[in-house]
Each structure stands twice: as C-alpha cells, then as structure tokens.
Design an enzyme around this catalytic site. Structure first.
Site, mmCIF file in Angstrom:
data_model
loop_
_atom_site.group_PDB
_atom_site.id
_atom_site.type_symbol
_atom_site.label_atom_id
_atom_site.label_comp_id
_atom_site.label_asym_id
_atom_site.label_seq_id
_atom_site.Cartn_x
_atom_site.Cartn_y
_atom_site.Cartn_z
ATOM 1 N N SER A 144 0.874 -1.195 -0.190
ATOM 2 C CA SER A 144 -0.014 -0.036 -0.015
ATOM 3 C C SER A 144 0.900 1.350 0.077
ATOM 4 C CB SER A 144 -1.097 -0.034 1.324
ATOM 5 O OG SER A 144 -0.616 -0.677 2.363
ATOM 6 N N GLU A 177 -5.639 -0.419 -8.006
ATOM 7 C CA GLU A 177 -4.725 0.729 -8.311
ATOM 8 C C GLU A 177 -3.642 0.101 -9.011
ATOM 9 O OE1 GLU A 177 -4.232 4.712 -6.049
ATOM 10 O OE2 GLU A 177 -3.908 3.077 -4.911
HETATM 11 C C1 LIG Z 1 -2.530 5.467 7.204
HETATM 12 C C2 LIG Z 1 -3.641 4.918 6.366
HETATM 13 C C3 LIG Z 1 -2.942 3.902 5.552
HETATM 14 C C4 LIG Z 1 -3.847 2.697 5.021
HETATM 15 C C5 LIG Z 1 -3.363 1.919 3.962
HETATM 16 C C6 LIG Z 1 -3.589 0.501 4.093
HETATM 17 C C7 LIG Z 1 -5.058 0.432 3.099
HETATM 18 C C8 LIG Z 1 -4.787 0.652 1.703
HETATM 19 O O1 LIG Z 1 -3.859 0.587 1.199
HETATM 20 C C9 LIG Z 1 -6.177 0.913 0.915
HETATM 21 C C10 LIG Z 1 -7.461 0.502 1.543
HETATM 22 O O2 LIG Z 1 -7.723 -0.416 1.580
HETATM 23 S S1 LIG Z 1 -8.083 1.948 2.390
HETATM 24 C C11 LIG Z 1 -9.634 1.037 2.935
HETATM 25 C C12 LIG Z 1 -10.793 0.894 1.904
HETATM 26 N N1 LIG Z 1 -11.768 0.778 2.546
HETATM 27 C C13 LIG Z 1 -12.905 1.610 2.951
HETATM 28 O O3 LIG Z 1 -12.697 2.563 3.140
HETATM 29 C C14 LIG Z 1 -13.926 0.754 3.801
HETATM 30 C C15 LIG Z 1 -15.054 1.723 4.203
HETATM 31 N N2 LIG Z 1 -16.160 1.017 4.692
HETATM 32 C C16 LIG Z 1 -17.175 0.455 4.009
HETATM 33 O O4 LIG Z 1 -17.182 0.750 2.552
HETATM 34 C C17 LIG Z 1 -18.323 -0.164 4.324
HETATM 35 O O5 LIG Z 1 -18.455 0.078 5.948
HETATM 36 C C18 LIG Z 1 -18.122 -1.576 4.288
HETATM 37 C C19 LIG Z 1 -18.528 -2.164 2.695
HETATM 38 C C20 LIG Z 1 -16.850 -2.411 4.763
HETATM 39 C C21 LIG Z 1 -19.256 -2.410 5.074
HETATM 40 O O6 LIG Z 1 -20.536 -1.944 4.594
HETATM 41 P P1 LIG Z 1 -21.394 -1.189 5.715
HETATM 42 O O7 LIG Z 1 -20.833 -0.279 6.385
HETATM 43 O O8 LIG Z 1 -22.910 -1.055 5.128
HETATM 44 O O9 LIG Z 1 -21.696 -2.345 7.076
HETATM 45 P P2 LIG Z 1 -22.270 -3.758 6.930
HETATM 46 O O10 LIG Z 1 -23.589 -3.939 7.455
HETATM 47 O O11 LIG Z 1 -21.001 -4.457 7.807
HETATM 48 O O12 LIG Z 1 -21.946 -4.490 5.457
HETATM 49 C C22 LIG Z 1 -23.196 -4.389 4.571
HETATM 50 C C23 LIG Z 1 -23.028 -5.321 3.588
HETATM 51 O O13 LIG Z 1 -22.017 -5.433 2.728
HETATM 52 C C24 LIG Z 1 -21.438 -6.717 2.435
HETATM 53 N N3 LIG Z 1 -20.091 -7.007 3.090
HETATM 54 C C25 LIG Z 1 -19.537 -6.207 4.004
HETATM 55 N N4 LIG Z 1 -18.326 -6.759 4.258
HETATM 56 C C26 LIG Z 1 -17.983 -7.560 3.462
HETATM 57 C C27 LIG Z 1 -17.254 -8.681 3.273
HETATM 58 N N5 LIG Z 1 -15.982 -8.530 3.972
HETATM 59 N N6 LIG Z 1 -17.389 -9.809 2.348
HETATM 60 C C28 LIG Z 1 -18.497 -9.993 1.849
HETATM 61 N N7 LIG Z 1 -19.473 -9.116 2.019
HETATM 62 C C29 LIG Z 1 -19.428 -8.045 2.766
HETATM 63 C C30 LIG Z 1 -22.694 -7.695 3.134
HETATM 64 O O14 LIG Z 1 -23.642 -8.160 1.861
HETATM 65 C C31 LIG Z 1 -23.076 -6.926 4.312
HETATM 66 O O15 LIG Z 1 -24.343 -7.272 4.471
HETATM 67 P P3 LIG Z 1 -24.377 -8.308 5.914
HETATM 68 O O16 LIG Z 1 -23.839 -9.557 5.417
HETATM 69 O O17 LIG Z 1 -25.969 -8.611 5.747
HETATM 70 O O18 LIG Z 1 -24.074 -7.596 7.041
HETATM 71 N N1 LIG Z 2 -4.977 -3.936 5.636
HETATM 72 C C1 LIG Z 2 -5.702 -3.096 4.419
HETATM 73 O O1 LIG Z 2 -6.517 -2.392 4.522
HETATM 74 C C2 LIG Z 2 -4.717 -2.936 3.352
HETATM 75 C C3 LIG Z 2 -3.292 -3.729 3.285
HETATM 76 N N2 LIG Z 2 -2.613 -3.734 2.084
HETATM 77 C C4 LIG Z 2 -1.443 -4.435 2.044
HETATM 78 O O2 LIG Z 2 -1.538 -5.765 1.890
HETATM 79 C C5 LIG Z 2 -0.453 -6.315 2.656
HETATM 80 C C6 LIG Z 2 -0.985 -7.299 3.730
HETATM 81 O O3 LIG Z 2 -1.729 -6.564 4.491
HETATM 82 P P1 LIG Z 2 -2.885 -7.194 5.620
HETATM 83 O O4 LIG Z 2 -3.558 -8.447 4.939
HETATM 84 O O5 LIG Z 2 -3.818 -6.068 6.164
HETATM 85 O O6 LIG Z 2 -1.906 -7.889 6.680
HETATM 86 P P2 LIG Z 2 -2.256 -9.013 7.653
HETATM 87 O O7 LIG Z 2 -1.272 -8.736 8.934
HETATM 88 O O8 LIG Z 2 -3.804 -9.414 7.918
HETATM 89 O O9 LIG Z 2 -1.865 -10.509 7.157
HETATM 90 C C7 LIG Z 2 -0.561 -10.548 6.614
HETATM 91 C C8 LIG Z 2 -0.233 -12.115 6.387
HETATM 92 O O10 LIG Z 2 1.008 -12.157 5.753
HETATM 93 C C9 LIG Z 2 1.475 -13.461 6.589
HETATM 94 N N3 LIG Z 2 3.077 -13.621 6.396
HETATM 95 C C10 LIG Z 2 3.896 -12.654 6.810
HETATM 96 N N4 LIG Z 2 5.065 -12.951 6.293
HETATM 97 C C11 LIG Z 2 4.908 -14.113 5.590
HETATM 98 C C12 LIG Z 2 5.748 -14.967 4.586
HETATM 99 N N5 LIG Z 2 7.188 -14.576 4.678
HETATM 100 N N6 LIG Z 2 5.380 -15.742 4.002
HETATM 101 C C13 LIG Z 2 4.024 -16.049 4.041
HETATM 102 N N7 LIG Z 2 3.104 -15.325 4.722
HETATM 103 C C14 LIG Z 2 3.708 -14.127 5.631
HETATM 104 C C15 LIG Z 2 1.271 -13.388 8.150
HETATM 105 O O11 LIG Z 2 1.107 -14.539 8.803
HETATM 106 C C16 LIG Z 2 -0.422 -12.827 7.934
HETATM 107 O O12 LIG Z 2 -1.129 -13.904 7.969
HETATM 108 C C17 LIG Z 2 0.530 -5.225 3.083
HETATM 109 O O13 LIG Z 2 1.375 -4.978 2.330
HETATM 110 C C18 LIG Z 2 -0.512 -4.074 3.186
HETATM 111 O O14 LIG Z 2 0.110 -2.876 3.225
HETATM 112 C C19 LIG Z 2 -3.388 -3.095 0.930
HETATM 113 C C20 LIG Z 2 -4.526 -2.682 1.045
HETATM 114 C C21 LIG Z 2 -5.354 -2.390 2.258
#
Ligand SMILES: CCCCCCCC(=O)CC(=O)SCCNC(=O)CCNC(=O)[C@H](O)C(C)(C)COP(=O)(O)OP(=O)(O)OC[C@H]1O[C@@H](n2cnc3c(N)ncnc32)[C@H](O)[C@@H]1OP(=O)(O)O
Ligand SMILES: NC(=O)C1=CN([C@@H]2O[C@H](COP(=O)(O)OP(=O)(O)OC[C@H]3O[C@@H](n4cnc5c(N)ncnc54)[C@H](O)[C@@H]3O)[C@@H](O)[C@H]2O)C=CC1
Length: 279
Positions: A144, A177
């Site tokens: 990330s 991305e």
């Molecule tokens: C310094 C910072 C550095 C960061 C760097 C690391 C990060 C990165 O590199 C990049 C990233 O990923 S950043 C994170 C991006 N993600 C977000 O912003 C998620 C924000 N949250 C959401 O979109 C919704 O809360 C969400 C979709 C998660 C959940 O929806 P809701 O809020 O409406 O709440 P729920 O009631 O739990 O869910 C509604 C329905 O959505 C489905 N669903 C949710 N999670 C699911 C999952 N994991 N798998 C499958 N289906 C899923 C599901 O249908 C759910 O309904 P129910 O099953 O009835 O609950």
């Molecule tokens: N958490 C987030 O929202 C996001 C994370 N990322 C990136 O994805 C990567 C993983 O993040 P997460 O899944 O959140 O971390 P996590 O902590 O949930 O999972 C990492 C996994 O990698 C395993 N692992 C560590 N070293 C290993 C090795 N040498 N061989 C095999 N397995 C190994 C660990 O046991 C663990 O299960 C990082 O590079 C993170 O920056 C990217 C987008 C979103």
C-alpha cells in the site's frame, strides 16, 4: 474471470505479460487482504493456492473466505439459496492452501504477495521466489505504500513485476490501483493521521470525529473505525516508511498514541482491540 485477468494485464507494460493467460494464482499472505484476494480470484474461476506461515493461520483464512462468501451469496442468490450454496462450494474448491512456498509457486502464472508492509521482508520473499518460480510467472505486490521498483529490485524479472493494490474489504471494494504511484493512500494516510492528531490534541473524542466524518462527508466509516479495520500495524509501517523517505514532511509526523497502541499489540479489529474494543 475476465475482470481479474484484465486488471492484472493492464498493470504491466511488457508484451510478455500481456499475452500470458492467467489460470493458476498463488497468493502469499493469508491475512485480511490475501484472503480477500484469494476469494475474488477463486470466484472468478482461477485456481488459487494461498500460502502463509502456519496451518492455523490458513485455517482462519479459509474461514474468513467462507464467511465472506456467505454474505455475498445472501445478496447475489437471495432467491436461489441452493445455487448460492453450489457457488460457495465451487469457489472453495478453487482454493488450496500451503505453507511451502516452493511447491506452491510451481505451475503458477501469477504470484501475488500480501504479507507484512516491510520492504526488507518483501524483498527477501521475492528474491527467493525468483529462484523458485517458473520463468513465465508474473510477480505482483499488494503493497500500500512501497515503491514497486524497490521491491522488484530483489529479482531478475523486472518485465514481469508489477503492483496490484486491492482495497479492504476486497470482495466489496471495486478499485484496484495499477497506475504508477498510489493515489488513494497519498491522500488517505495524512487524513487518518490528522484525525488521530485532532484527537490527541483533545479537539474531539474518537466517537465524535467518526460521527462527524460519517454524517458530514458521507464516509461509511469514520477514521478511527477505519484505522482499526485496516490494522494499526499496517498504518504505522506505512507512515514510518514515508517519514524515513521524507523526514521533514509534517504530513508524515508520528503519533504517540499510534506508536503506543502498536507497541501494546492493539492492532485493531484483527487483535480484538485498537482505538476501540471488539468482542
Ligand atoms: C494511514 C492509512 C494507511 C492505509 C493503508 C492501507 C489501506 C490501503 O492500502 C487501501 C485500503 O484498503 S483503504 C480502506 C478502504 N476501505 C474502506 O474505506 C471501507 C469503508 N467501509 C465500507 O465501505 C463499508 O463500511 C463496508 C463495505 C466495509 C461495510 O458496509 P456497511 O458499512 O454497510 O456495513 P455492513 O452492515 O457490515 O455491511 C453491509 C453489507 O456489505 C457486505 N459486506 C461487507 N463486508 C463484506 C465482506 N468482507 N465480504 C462480503 N460482503 C461484505 C455484506 O453484504 C453486508 O451485509 P451483511 O452480510 O448482511 O452484514
Ligand atoms: N489492511 C488493509 O486495509 C490493506 C493492506 N494492504 C497491504 O496488503 C499487505 C497485507 O496486509 P494485511 O492483509 O492487512 O496484513 P495481515 O497482517 O492481515 O496479513 C499478513 C499475513 O502475511 C503473513 N506473512 C507474513 N510474512 C509472511 C511470509 N514471509 N510468507 C508467508 N506469509 C507471511 C502473516 O502470517 C499474515 O497472515 C500489506 O502490504 C498491506 O500494506 C493493501 C491494501 C489494504
């Protein structure tokens, strides 16, 4: 199937990669991201091997995939529960697990890494993989924040190495991305840290800041909820790495609270406690 393979090919300029048919996918790291990517790849017809360091972790990964598939099916097959169950079984059949990275990459068309956000650890892994994987195998990192060129420098397959940045939760988020440099996190990391600084300065409670961002800007989660969801260790790794590269940039200044929570192992939802507590 087409979407997943299309995204992968778009991320690479080399013609060698554009012509590869991706059937077998190895995902290294079965945490939140690896499990999510495995689910999406398997749901789109790919044969997936998920690799992690222990069978216990991999059992948890499969459980996560199963749980998420049930949620997907509940919506997608609302009127056809039997077809939904069939879909789940078909997807699960596409996923196998392994703790042996060497055998897992044999026959693999794509190896996607989703392990800890640490350059040295990622480089070590890819350097080993470079020797173990077949010549045609494409490598990609889900990093990330780290420059792809820094990670790929540990290998001799620069024409078959790219970044594929999925978003969390992978089965729900529609963005991958594959442009050079990261757009979302350059904006997103300072936003999350500024929210933490606001709280540290006593300008608002965590709850109030979260509610303000949800109601005021329509974000589905506030910054503290989202930080816990992502994982505080990952967020800190990113910030520490960027500060090292650009020490005078005030956007990358550390947070005492974040450092303390990570030192205490309070990494967010995945450990049961971060900014908030989870049952
Ligand atoms: C310094 C910072 C550095 C960061 C760097 C690391 C990060 C990165 O590199 C990049 C990233 O990923 S950043 C994170 C991006 N993600 C977000 O912003 C998620 C924000 N949250 C959401 O979109 C919704 O809360 C969400 C979709 C998660 C959940 O929806 P809701 O809020 O409406 O709440 P729920 O009631 O739990 O869910 C509604 C329905 O959505 C489905 N669903 C949710 N999670 C699911 C999952 N994991 N798998 C499958 N289906 C899923 C599901 O249908 C759910 O309904 P129910 O099953 O009835 O609950
Ligand atoms: N958490 C987030 O929202 C996001 C994370 N990322 C990136 O994805 C990567 C993983 O993040 P997460 O899944 O959140 O971390 P996590 O902590 O949930 O999972 C990492 C996994 O990698 C395993 N692992 C560590 N070293 C290993 C090795 N040498 N061989 C095999 N397995 C190994 C660990 O046991 C663990 O299960 C990082 O590079 C993170 O920056 C990217 C987008 C979103």
């Amino acid at each position: 199937m087409a979407f997943f393979a299309h995204q992968i090919r778009r991320g690479f300029s080399s013609s060698a990669v554009r012509n590869v048919v991706i059937k077998q996918v190895t995902i290294i790291g079965g945490g939140q991201m690896g499990a999510g990517i495995a689910q999406v790849a398997a749901s789109t017809g790919h044969s997936v091997t998920l690799v992690d360091t222990s069978d216990d972790i991999l059992k948890k990964s499969i459980k996560t995939i199963e749980g998420s598939l049930k949620r997907v099916v509940k919506k997608k097959f609302a009127d056809k529960p039997e077809a939904g169950e069939e879909f789940i079984q078909k997807v699960l059949k596409n996923v196998s697990t392994s703790t042996d990275v060497g055998s897992a990459v044999q026959g693999s068309d794509l190896v996607l890494e989703a392990i800890v956000e640490n350059l040295k650890i990622k480089q070590d892994l890819f350097s080993r993989l470079d020797k173990l994987a077949p010549a045609h195998t494409i490598f990609a990192s889900n990093t990330s924040s780290l420059p792809i060129s820094d990670i790929s420098s540990a290998t001799n397959r620069l024409d078959r190495f790219g970044g594929l940045h999925f978003f969390n939760p992978v089965p729900m988020m529609k963005l991958v991305e594959d442009t050079p440099g990261f757009i979302v996190n350059r904006l997103f990391v300072p936003y999350l840290y500024e929210a933490i600084r606001l709280y540290e300065r006593g300008h608002g409670s965590k709850e109030d800041i979260d509610i303000a961002m949800k109601l005021g800007v329509g974000y589905p989660m506030g910054p503290f909820e989202l930080s816990d969801y992502i994982g505080l260790d990952t967020i800190k790794f990113i910030m520490d790495g960027w500060r090292e590269m650009d020490p005078d940039n005030t956007l990358f200044a550390p947070s005492e609270l974040m450092d303390k929570l990570v030192a205490e192992g309070k990494l967010g939802k995945k450990t049961g406690e971060g900014f908030y507590k989870y049952k």
